[in-house]
Design an enzyme around this catalytic site. Sequence first.
Site, PDB file in Angstrom:
ATOM      1  CB  CYS A 289      35.135  13.361 -24.942  1.00  0.00           C
ATOM      2  SG  CYS A 289      35.268  13.935 -26.568  1.00  0.00           S
ATOM      3  CB  CYS A 469      37.323  12.154 -30.762  1.00  0.00           C
ATOM      4  SG  CYS A 469      37.609  13.524 -29.630  1.00  0.00           S
TER       5      CYS A 469
HETATM    6  P1  FAD Z   1      27.803   7.722 -18.305  1.00  0.00           P
HETATM    7  O1  FAD Z   1      27.048   7.986 -19.610  1.00  0.00           O
HETATM    8  O2  FAD Z   1      28.473   8.758 -17.740  1.00  0.00           O
HETATM    9  O3  FAD Z   1      26.725   7.207 -17.363  1.00  0.00           O
HETATM   10  C1  FAD Z   1      27.292   6.570 -16.057  1.00  0.00           C
HETATM   11  C2  FAD Z   1      25.974   6.356 -15.315  1.00  0.00           C
HETATM   12  O4  FAD Z   1      26.003   5.558 -14.176  1.00  0.00           O
HETATM   13  C3  FAD Z   1      25.348   7.722 -14.920  1.00  0.00           C
HETATM   14  O5  FAD Z   1      23.760   7.698 -15.313  1.00  0.00           O
HETATM   15  C4  FAD Z   1      25.457   7.697 -13.306  1.00  0.00           C
HETATM   16  O6  FAD Z   1      24.472   8.159 -12.717  1.00  0.00           O
HETATM   17  C5  FAD Z   1      25.443   6.170 -12.968  1.00  0.00           C
HETATM   18  N1  FAD Z   1      26.359   5.769 -11.846  1.00  0.00           N
HETATM   19  C6  FAD Z   1      27.392   6.366 -11.351  1.00  0.00           C
HETATM   20  N2  FAD Z   1      27.780   5.692 -10.261  1.00  0.00           N
HETATM   21  C7  FAD Z   1      26.936   4.917 -10.134  1.00  0.00           C
HETATM   22  C8  FAD Z   1      26.960   3.895  -8.957  1.00  0.00           C
HETATM   23  N3  FAD Z   1      27.568   3.952  -7.912  1.00  0.00           N
HETATM   24  N4  FAD Z   1      25.801   3.052  -9.078  1.00  0.00           N
HETATM   25  C9  FAD Z   1      24.772   3.073 -10.038  1.00  0.00           C
HETATM   26  N5  FAD Z   1      25.052   3.827 -11.165  1.00  0.00           N
HETATM   27  C10 FAD Z   1      25.733   4.788 -11.041  1.00  0.00           C
HETATM   28  N6  FAD Z   1      31.404  10.903 -26.430  1.00  0.00           N
HETATM   29  C11 FAD Z   1      31.379  10.762 -27.915  1.00  0.00           C
HETATM   30  O7  FAD Z   1      30.900   9.801 -28.539  1.00  0.00           O
HETATM   31  N7  FAD Z   1      31.418  11.938 -28.730  1.00  0.00           N
HETATM   32  C12 FAD Z   1      31.705  13.014 -28.302  1.00  0.00           C
HETATM   33  O8  FAD Z   1      31.669  14.181 -29.001  1.00  0.00           O
HETATM   34  C13 FAD Z   1      31.752  13.386 -26.750  1.00  0.00           C
HETATM   35  N8  FAD Z   1      32.081  14.434 -26.126  1.00  0.00           N
HETATM   36  C14 FAD Z   1      32.016  14.507 -24.714  1.00  0.00           C
HETATM   37  C15 FAD Z   1      32.199  15.940 -24.324  1.00  0.00           C
HETATM   38  C16 FAD Z   1      31.952  16.110 -23.083  1.00  0.00           C
HETATM   39  C17 FAD Z   1      32.122  17.474 -22.355  1.00  0.00           C
HETATM   40  C18 FAD Z   1      31.811  14.950 -22.027  1.00  0.00           C
HETATM   41  C19 FAD Z   1      31.722  15.195 -20.637  1.00  0.00           C
HETATM   42  C20 FAD Z   1      31.498  13.697 -22.695  1.00  0.00           C
HETATM   43  C21 FAD Z   1      31.919  13.420 -23.821  1.00  0.00           C
HETATM   44  N9  FAD Z   1      31.631  12.372 -24.425  1.00  0.00           N
HETATM   45  C22 FAD Z   1      31.470  12.332 -25.783  1.00  0.00           C
HETATM   46  C23 FAD Z   1      31.905  10.979 -23.647  1.00  0.00           C
HETATM   47  C24 FAD Z   1      30.524   9.958 -23.368  1.00  0.00           C
HETATM   48  O9  FAD Z   1      29.490  11.181 -22.903  1.00  0.00           O
HETATM   49  C25 FAD Z   1      30.845   8.833 -22.467  1.00  0.00           C
HETATM   50  O10 FAD Z   1      31.879   8.443 -23.041  1.00  0.00           O
HETATM   51  C26 FAD Z   1      29.644   8.404 -22.171  1.00  0.00           C
HETATM   52  O11 FAD Z   1      28.550   8.935 -21.561  1.00  0.00           O
HETATM   53  C27 FAD Z   1      30.240   6.923 -21.405  1.00  0.00           C
HETATM   54  O12 FAD Z   1      28.977   6.205 -20.957  1.00  0.00           O
HETATM   55  P2  FAD Z   1      28.948   5.546 -19.763  1.00  0.00           P
HETATM   56  O13 FAD Z   1      27.485   4.750 -19.672  1.00  0.00           O
HETATM   57  O14 FAD Z   1      30.005   4.805 -19.544  1.00  0.00           O
HETATM   58  O15 FAD Z   1      28.852   6.728 -18.670  1.00  0.00           O
END
Ligand code: FAD
Length: 533
Positions: A289, A469
């Site tokens: 983000c 965003c």
């Molecule tokens: P995540 O959702 O972070 O999940 C990763 C998962 O992998 C977690 O459950 C973690 O425990 C697990 N994991 C980590 N390491 C390991 C490992 N070694 N082995 C197995 N599992 C592991 N997005 C939007 O679309 N709009 C917004 O307005 C927005 N605002 C945001 C504001 C903030 C403050 C933040 C922090 C994020 C925001 N985002 C927004 C971004 C969004 O939350 C992320 O892009 C999204 O969650 C990515 O998904 P992901 O599954 O890749 O990662």
Amino acid sequence: MAVHLTRHTDTFSTSPQIHPADLQEIAALGFKTVINNRPDGEGGTEQPTSVQIEAAALAAGLRYAYLPVVSGQITEPQARRFAELLAMSPKPVLAFCRSGSRSQNLYRITSGQSAAQQLAGPAPACHWGDSHDIVIIGGGSAGIGLAASLLKRQKNVQIAIIEPADKHYYQPAWTLVGAGEFDPQASVRPMEAVMPAGVTWIRAAASGLDPDNNKVMLDNGSAITYQYLVVAPGLKLDWQAIPGLQEALGSHGVTSNYRFDLAPYTWSLVKSLKGGKAIFTQPPMPIKCAGAPQKAMYLSCSEWERQGLLAQIDVHFHNAGGVLFGVQDFVPPLMDYVKRYDATLHFHSRLVAIDGPGRRAWFADKDANGEWVRTEQNFDMIHVVPPQTAPDFVRESTLANAEGWVNVNQATLQHVRHANVFSLGDACSSPNAKTAAAARKQIVVVAENLLALRAGDALPARYDGYGSCPLTVEKGKIVLAEFGFGGKLLPTFPLDPTVPRKSAWILKKNILPWLYWEAMLKGREWLARPLEN
Ligand code: FAD
């Protein structure tokens, strides 16, 4: 100190690569033994050799042992030797490798069942050789959403998700939590509540990848094999990269919306600040983000404006990059708000250290001659967004590109070398805005393409780089930035996307959280269909 220690017990700590100059300081901290788990020559000329570190360790009065292990390939004899070293060495012991994670894994393996269970929880038994059809690493937005979407297409597909956490977060809400506009408890659910029925949940963390043998190593010392792998562990928030930050967070006016437990602290600081200096920082890209660092500033200013306090608060935005927002169309409306709130922008200004109790922060700033200079700023409140990288086990694997992200074809999200590996979400190399909105679209692409590959068909779906965003420029109004590869505008609604709107605020605050929990995580692909090849 220069070394970033992680203390596991009173007698055992780990750290990333140390250098000969660090050994005196390590001894001064009371350590008695240093174990080096990084093979010589792995990091080129920048990596000191074992002989150099040993000499410095002995000069500092420390015991030293060299037990090199290859990332993701810890063998039983190595684990046994590590246990012996721990048993016989004077304590406390400091073990290190490139990032610290190999030493940590050795420790977890050798400290036996109880430590492994602490990490893994009441896990289903998982042995070397456990095999699954589709393995997804990470039960976050991308991983859970993908599993649900795959199961919607084929009920009998066999999926295992590797996920160590017992909670699942809707992180996009944290910007609103930091502004007192969202109940933090509504941004979290137990992991088991979002895990799709029929999925095998492996409660451990992936610690190594061996794609040549279709194998994932786990931090509890076991490994599993797969037919198809999807890598979706999100990214690493590198709090430790800023000396002083970790200790200061949550007090002394130091906060971050990037942590569930700290976003409410942002709101309590904003509510209570009546005057002084407020700093907001943005690290180098890419981050998840990209708009969130400045969103925190706008919403804080909006609150101070509402309370009639804005004139008493000196607002600064320190941005490691050179532009306010990566898609030029959205810069003019954002600049209108920067002027309205009288915020001072500092480009090419990167937070490098912080002293919470002293309420001082240091920045590396590029001066007019292009030279980096260190400047000091005092603050009454500082909102920090930490540097962000790919998770260590991804960066250290052969699946990574030069920057450490999982190296995929940005259209198909298939790995560039291993056809049976896909990646999506924040960990993948596709140059889109790292957002849950991007994951929502990527899920459909990976689900379609993986199942087609499995059926022996051509990959049918491609990703256009969509990310979104919602720029919260004031309380009650949002500039809904939606764009794809190359900054191409991809608005969902037929409205000028650069105009701040109340309707977009309602969408973000009331509709998107519901869409996330009830659609995206349940395999309902509303507003998510991909382009066809
Ligand atoms: P995540 O959702 O972070 O999940 C990763 C998962 O992998 C977690 O459950 C973690 O425990 C697990 N994991 C980590 N390491 C390991 C490992 N070694 N082995 C197995 N599992 C592991 N997005 C939007 O679309 N709009 C917004 O307005 C927005 N605002 C945001 C504001 C903030 C403050 C933040 C922090 C994020 C925001 N985002 C927004 C971004 C969004 O939350 C992320 O892009 C999204 O969650 C990515 O998904 P992901 O599954 O890749 O990662």
